[in-house]
Design an enzyme around this catalytic site. Structure first.
Site, PDB file in Angstrom:
ATOM      1  N   TYR A 298       0.863  -1.192   0.000  1.00 33.95           N
ATOM      2  CA  TYR A 298       0.000   0.000   0.000  1.00 33.95           C
ATOM      3  C   TYR A 298       0.887   1.224   0.000  1.00 33.95           C
ATOM      4  O   TYR A 298       1.816   1.306   0.814  1.00 33.95           O
ATOM      5  CB  TYR A 298      -0.913   0.023   1.229  1.00 33.95           C
ATOM      6  CG  TYR A 298      -2.363   0.228   0.835  1.00 33.95           C
ATOM      7  CD1 TYR A 298      -2.769   1.420   0.231  1.00 33.95           C
ATOM      8  CD2 TYR A 298      -3.310  -0.766   1.024  1.00 33.95           C
ATOM      9  CE1 TYR A 298      -4.087   1.599  -0.160  1.00 33.95           C
ATOM     10  CE2 TYR A 298      -4.631  -0.588   0.638  1.00 33.95           C
ATOM     11  CZ  TYR A 298      -5.015   0.599   0.039  1.00 33.95           C
ATOM     12  OH  TYR A 298      -6.310   0.780  -0.361  1.00 33.95           O
TER      13      TYR A 298
ATOM     14  N   GLU B 123      -0.129   5.048  -0.470  1.00 34.27           N
ATOM     15  CA  GLU B 123      -0.882   6.275  -0.764  1.00 34.27           C
ATOM     16  C   GLU B 123       0.058   7.467  -0.719  1.00 34.27           C
ATOM     17  O   GLU B 123       0.886   7.572   0.191  1.00 34.27           O
ATOM     18  CB  GLU B 123      -1.945   6.479   0.314  1.00 34.27           C
ATOM     19  CG  GLU B 123      -3.350   6.260  -0.168  1.00 34.27           C
ATOM     20  CD  GLU B 123      -4.355   6.470   0.944  1.00 34.27           C
ATOM     21  OE1 GLU B 123      -4.081   7.248   1.879  1.00 34.27           O
ATOM     22  OE2 GLU B 123      -5.418   5.835   0.883  1.00 34.27           O
TER      23      GLU B 123
ATOM     24  N   ASP C 150      -5.466  13.473 -25.590  1.00 30.68           N
ATOM     25  CA  ASP C 150      -5.708  12.114 -25.089  1.00 30.68           C
ATOM     26  C   ASP C 150      -5.054  11.156 -26.085  1.00 30.68           C
ATOM     27  O   ASP C 150      -5.676  10.711 -27.041  1.00 30.68           O
ATOM     28  CB  ASP C 150      -7.209  11.847 -24.952  1.00 30.68           C
ATOM     29  CG  ASP C 150      -7.465  10.473 -24.342  1.00 30.68           C
ATOM     30  OD1 ASP C 150      -6.480   9.748 -24.087  1.00 30.68           O
ATOM     31  OD2 ASP C 150      -8.643  10.118 -24.130  1.00 30.68           O
TER      32      ASP C 150
ATOM     33  N   THR D 123      -2.568   5.784 -22.160  1.00 31.49           N
ATOM     34  CA  THR D 123      -2.559   4.474 -21.516  1.00 31.49           C
ATOM     35  C   THR D 123      -1.145   3.921 -21.665  1.00 31.49           C
ATOM     36  O   THR D 123      -0.394   4.331 -22.551  1.00 31.49           O
ATOM     37  CB  THR D 123      -3.549   3.495 -22.183  1.00 31.49           C
ATOM     38  OG1 THR D 123      -3.302   3.464 -23.585  1.00 31.49           O
ATOM     39  CG2 THR D 123      -4.988   3.898 -21.930  1.00 31.49           C
TER      40      THR D 123
ATOM     41  N   LYS E 138      -1.687  -0.909 -24.886  1.00 29.09           N
ATOM     42  CA  LYS E 138      -1.763  -0.631 -26.336  1.00 29.09           C
ATOM     43  C   LYS E 138      -0.359  -0.730 -26.957  1.00 29.09           C
ATOM     44  O   LYS E 138       0.430  -1.565 -26.546  1.00 29.09           O
ATOM     45  CB  LYS E 138      -2.420   0.724 -26.604  1.00 29.09           C
ATOM     46  CG  LYS E 138      -3.846   0.840 -26.000  1.00 29.09           C
ATOM     47  CD  LYS E 138      -4.573   2.051 -26.504  1.00 29.09           C
ATOM     48  CE  LYS E 138      -6.009   2.125 -26.047  1.00 29.09           C
ATOM     49  NZ  LYS E 138      -6.213   2.349 -24.614  1.00 29.09           N
TER      50      LYS E 138
ATOM     51  N   ARG F  84      -1.600  -2.714 -18.154  1.00 24.99           N
ATOM     52  CA  ARG F  84      -2.820  -1.920 -18.287  1.00 24.99           C
ATOM     53  C   ARG F  84      -2.751  -0.797 -17.258  1.00 24.99           C
ATOM     54  O   ARG F  84      -2.601  -1.048 -16.069  1.00 24.99           O
ATOM     55  CB  ARG F  84      -4.062  -2.767 -17.999  1.00 24.99           C
ATOM     56  CG  ARG F  84      -4.143  -4.042 -18.814  1.00 24.99           C
ATOM     57  CD  ARG F  84      -5.524  -4.611 -18.764  1.00 24.99           C
ATOM     58  NE  ARG F  84      -6.414  -3.716 -19.464  1.00 24.99           N
ATOM     59  CZ  ARG F  84      -6.507  -3.638 -20.792  1.00 24.99           C
ATOM     60  NH1 ARG F  84      -5.771  -4.399 -21.558  1.00 24.99           N
ATOM     61  NH2 ARG F  84      -7.324  -2.798 -21.348  1.00 24.99           N
TER      62      ARG F  84
HETATM   63  C1  LIG Z   1      -8.593   7.823 -26.570  1.00 22.60           C
HETATM   64  C2  LIG Z   1      -8.807   6.963 -25.364  1.00 22.60           C
HETATM   65  N1  LIG Z   1      -8.939   7.560 -24.172  1.00 22.60           N
HETATM   66  C3  LIG Z   1      -9.122   6.846 -23.052  1.00 22.60           C
HETATM   67  C4  LIG Z   1      -9.169   5.470 -23.081  1.00 22.60           C
HETATM   68  C5  LIG Z   1      -9.453   4.722 -21.813  1.00 22.60           C
HETATM   69  O1  LIG Z   1      -8.489   3.838 -21.404  1.00 22.60           O
HETATM   70  P1  LIG Z   1      -8.895   2.713 -20.328  1.00 22.60           P
HETATM   71  O2  LIG Z   1      -9.670   1.670 -21.045  1.00 22.60           O
HETATM   72  O3  LIG Z   1      -7.558   2.258 -19.823  1.00 22.60           O
HETATM   73  O4  LIG Z   1      -9.693   3.368 -19.263  1.00 22.60           O
HETATM   74  C6  LIG Z   1      -9.030   4.807 -24.299  1.00 22.60           C
HETATM   75  C7  LIG Z   1      -9.077   3.345 -24.366  1.00 22.60           C
HETATM   76  O5  LIG Z   1      -9.085   2.719 -25.369  1.00 22.60           O
HETATM   77  C8  LIG Z   1      -8.831   5.575 -25.471  1.00 22.60           C
HETATM   78  O6  LIG Z   1      -8.708   4.992 -26.667  1.00 22.60           O
END
Ligand SMILES: Cc1ncc(COP(=O)(O)O)c(C=O)c1O
Length: 411
Positions: free
Chosen positions: A59, A61, A205, A231, A234, A240
């Site tokens: 843990y 935090e 994003d 992420t 991928k 993950r």
């Molecule tokens: C553009 C985009 N943002 C956010 C996410 C969310 O990722 P997660 O599934 O890890 O929450 C994804 C997942 O495919 C994504 O393609």
């Protein structure tokens, strides 16, 4: 010890044969079918080992040097390593590696910059926006006033003029660029310019292309965006999880938005695995991999086009392809079902002209060592199944043979 190692050591089998059978069945599925889901990949044995390490028990935090829990001295070293490697890999002033997922990273980015009710401009969901870009079923759509821009229905390319007009007229507090299915590079300089003109923050994003960015196979959003969310799975081939990059000016706001605002204890085993993945992604071998992922996606897109599928934007710059199988006589949903029966595992997605299409990616098959020749073969087989020329059960045997020749690691 990772799951696969534990299975090999027979630990799980002896203690919990029921669950061990489930895991073995999944290993069998992954190694006898082809993973063409654009968001999936195969982690290395080293990443898996870190995930199954004793840090899973810890843990922690807070942040390194400032934890709520005792005994965090080793966890601190792991997190500092992950942060340092992420900063170096992406040239970012600040990295937060605690976000549990891509969605958690986006939530924290909004929490750092926005107030409930603020207006946010993002790619609309029917055009490839993610749930966190304003879906009414998601926190984003409920807590913020999302305005969607779109892609041109003919070209499939982002309608930049529409983005500019919406930014001028709606004066958003933030603009989000990034998508679950856009196959082309995003023009970050354009989005920066529009955001500056509107007095808005720019959030990239980059969940999908971040692995390509790491390998130098796609342009980086880091120099342009106020906050970059990603992420670590991928193409990046890590565990993950999520990650946030920003300038030093926003570092404290981002860190506080992750913990304590949206998350509790950090998942230290995942953070250790992220450190391993960032280390791997900094190697010349990973750069070669990232470029091969794109070359394979281009070869697959070309094969699909030759076979008669309507490939969105006519091709790809990245690891992902979207295509309409309608010219072959099936819609996306039926196509996905037929292809699943053939062992070709992929997704459906929304297409710019309101149809359901197919979304494919080459991250996993490239990790398996496949190249352009295999992509052409897969494109032909896939189209033949969709067209009704090859029975899915027959194609399943061909897929099994191909997968056996290119085993995923770790075995
Ligand atoms: C553009 C985009 N943002 C956010 C996410 C969310 O990722 P997660 O599934 O890890 O929450 C994804 C997942 O495919 C994504 O393609």
């Amino acid at each position: 010890m990772s799951v696969s190692h534990a299975l090999e050591a027979d630990v799980l089998r002896r203690q919990d044969p029921e669950l061990a059978d489930v895991l073995l069945a999944e290993r069998e599925r992954q190694s006898t079918t082809l993973q063409l889901i654009a968001a999936e990949n195969f982690m290395s044995p080293a990443v898996l080992a870190a995930l199954g390490s004793p840090l899973a028990n810890k843990y922690a935090e807070g942040y390194p040097g400032n934890r709520h829990h005792g005994g965090c001295e080793v966890a601190d070293v792991a997190e500092r390593l992950a942060v340092r490697r992420a900063q170096a890999l992406f040239g970012a002033e600040h990295a937060n590696v605690q976000a549990h997922s891509g969605s958690s990273a986006v939530l924290a980015a909004y929490a750092a910059l926005l107030r409930p009710g603020d207006t946010v401009l993002a790619l609309g969901l029917p055009h490839g926006g993610h749930l966190t870009h304003g879906s009414p079923a998601n926190f984003s759509g409920r807590w913020f006033d999302f305005v969607g821009y779109g892609v041109d229905p003919e070209s499939g390319l982002i309608d930049h003029e529409q983005v500019r007009i919406l930014a001028r007229t709606r004066r958003p507090k933030a603009i989000v660029c990034g998508s679950i299915s856009y196959p082309r590079h995003i023009d970050h300089a354009f989005f920066r310019e529009v955001a500056d003109e509107a007095g808005a923050y720019l959030i990239a994003d980059a969940a999908h292309p971040m692995g390509l960015v790491a390998g130098g196979a796609a342009p980086s959003p880091v120099p342009y965006a106020d906050i970059v969310c990603a992420t670590t799975h991928k193409v990046l081939r890590g565990p993950r999880g999520g990650m946030i990059l920003c300038g030093g000016d926003l570092a404290e706001r981002v860190d506080r938005a992750v913990f304590p605002f949206t998350q509790g204890g950090a998942q230290m085993h995942t953070i250790a695995a992220k450190a391993v993945a960032f280390g791997e992604a900094a190697t010349p071998a990973f750069a070669a991999y990232a470029h091969q992922v794109v070359a394979n996606a281009r070869a697959l897109a070309a094969a699909l086009g030759v076979e008669g599928l309507a490939v969105t934007t006519g091709g790809t710059d990245t690891h992902l392809i979207t295509a309409d199988p309608a010219p072959l006589g099936v819609d996306g949903r039926t196509g996905r079902r037929l292809l699943a029966a053939a062992g070709l595992v992929l997704d459906c997605c929304a297409l710019p002209h309101d149809a359901r299409g197919l979304r494919l990616g080459t991250a996993a098959v490239t990790t398996q060592g496949m190249g352009a020749r295999e992509m052409t073969y897969i494109g032909g087989l896939l189209a033949s199944v969709l067209r009704g020329g090859t029975d899915p059960a027959r194609a399943r045997e061909d897929v099994r043979e191909l997968a056996a020749a290119f085993p995923p690691h770790p075995r």
